[in-house]
Design an enzyme around this catalytic site. Sequence first.
Site, PDB file in Angstrom:
ATOM      1  N   CYS A 105      -2.387  -0.244   7.574  1.00 42.26           N
ATOM      2  CA  CYS A 105      -1.567   0.961   7.427  1.00 42.26           C
ATOM      3  C   CYS A 105      -1.689   1.869   8.645  1.00 42.26           C
ATOM      4  O   CYS A 105      -0.698   2.427   9.123  1.00 42.26           O
ATOM      5  CB  CYS A 105      -1.968   1.709   6.163  1.00 42.26           C
ATOM      6  SG  CYS A 105      -1.583   0.825   4.631  1.00 42.26           S
TER       7      CYS A 105
ATOM      8  N   CYS B  46      -6.089   1.930   5.576  1.00 44.10           N
ATOM      9  CA  CYS B  46      -6.738   0.727   6.080  1.00 44.10           C
ATOM     10  C   CYS B  46      -6.209   0.430   7.479  1.00 44.10           C
ATOM     11  O   CYS B  46      -5.316   1.108   7.984  1.00 44.10           O
ATOM     12  CB  CYS B  46      -6.484  -0.447   5.143  1.00 44.10           C
ATOM     13  SG  CYS B  46      -4.754  -1.017   5.156  1.00 44.10           S
TER      14      CYS B  46
ATOM     15  N   GLU C  29       0.952   3.864   1.825  1.00 43.71           N
ATOM     16  CA  GLU C  29       1.429   4.279   3.143  1.00 43.71           C
ATOM     17  C   GLU C  29       2.559   3.387   3.650  1.00 43.71           C
ATOM     18  O   GLU C  29       3.503   3.871   4.293  1.00 43.71           O
ATOM     19  CB  GLU C  29       0.274   4.247   4.162  1.00 43.71           C
ATOM     20  CG  GLU C  29      -0.888   5.151   3.801  1.00 43.71           C
ATOM     21  CD  GLU C  29      -1.982   4.412   3.057  1.00 43.71           C
ATOM     22  OE1 GLU C  29      -3.160   4.728   3.289  1.00 43.71           O
ATOM     23  OE2 GLU C  29      -1.666   3.516   2.236  1.00 43.71           O
TER      24      GLU C  29
ATOM     25  N   HIS D  64       0.853  -1.187   0.000  1.00 51.55           N
ATOM     26  CA  HIS D  64       0.000   0.000   0.000  1.00 51.55           C
ATOM     27  C   HIS D  64       0.892   1.241   0.000  1.00 51.55           C
ATOM     28  O   HIS D  64       2.045   1.197   0.450  1.00 51.55           O
ATOM     29  CB  HIS D  64      -0.903   0.007   1.226  1.00 51.55           C
ATOM     30  CG  HIS D  64      -1.985  -1.024   1.185  1.00 51.55           C
ATOM     31  ND1 HIS D  64      -3.093  -0.972   2.018  1.00 51.55           N
ATOM     32  CD2 HIS D  64      -2.135  -2.136   0.416  1.00 51.55           C
ATOM     33  CE1 HIS D  64      -3.878  -2.000   1.759  1.00 51.55           C
ATOM     34  NE2 HIS D  64      -3.318  -2.735   0.794  1.00 51.55           N
TER      35      HIS D  64
END
Length: 223
Positions: free
Chosen positions: A142, A139, A108, A106
Site C-alpha cells: 500500500c 503495508c 488503502e 486492503h
Amino acid sequence: MILLVKTKNNRFQAELYKKLSHDRAFRAFPFWCFRGRFFAVQSSPYRRRKLKMNYEVFMSKALEEAHKAHSVGEFPVGCVMVYENSVLVTGARRHSGLHNQNELDHAEMLALRSLVDLDEKDEKIDREKVTLFSTLEPCLMCYAALILNGIRHIVYAYEDVMGGGTNLDLKGLNPFYRDMEITVIPHVMRQESLKLIKEFFSDPQNGYLKESLLAQYTLGQRP
C-alpha cells in the site's frame, strides 16, 4: 521543541512508539519516524493554524470505515483520503475472511482506486496535497502504491510491527524514489484503533493473521 532519537532496530522502535504514546509529556505532540529517527514537535497555535487540518476528525472517519469492515467480519482497517479539508474517498478492508481471501483489497488500495476513478471524471486533484488517514500503518504494498500515485502525506493510528512499510528507506533506492519527500505521522487516535484490532484478534472465530506477530503484539498491549 524537537525530540530526535536515532534507532534502526524495529523491535526497539515498536517499544519506543508505545512509550511515547503513553507518556503524558508527548501525548499531545505529533511525532513520527523517518529513516530510523523519531521526531516529536511541540504543538503551537501558529502550527495549528498553518496545518488547518484536524487529524482526529479525519481519523475518526477512517475509524468509521474500520468499524464497517469489522461489522461484516473483515479485518478492521479503514481509511479516508482528504483534500482541501474534505474527505474525497474512503476505503474499508475486504476479502480478509476464509472465503475469497486475498491481499489486494486492503483499505488503502480500494481508496486509491476510487481516487483514480475521480481523476477519470476530470476532477482536478493535486495528489501531492492529498492526505491519507489510515487506522493501521500501511503495508509495503500500500505504501508503495500510494507514493507511486502521488500521495505524499500519510497519517496512521496503529503501528503494524509485522508488515508496516512506512519505514522503507527511499534514499537507498533508485532516483525516482529517493527524490520523493514523504511525510508520515503515526499514532493519531492509536488507542481507538488498537481497541478495535484487539477485539478482532480476541474473537476465536476470526482466523485472519491468527497467531501472527501482529496478533501477538496487539493482544499483549495494555489499554
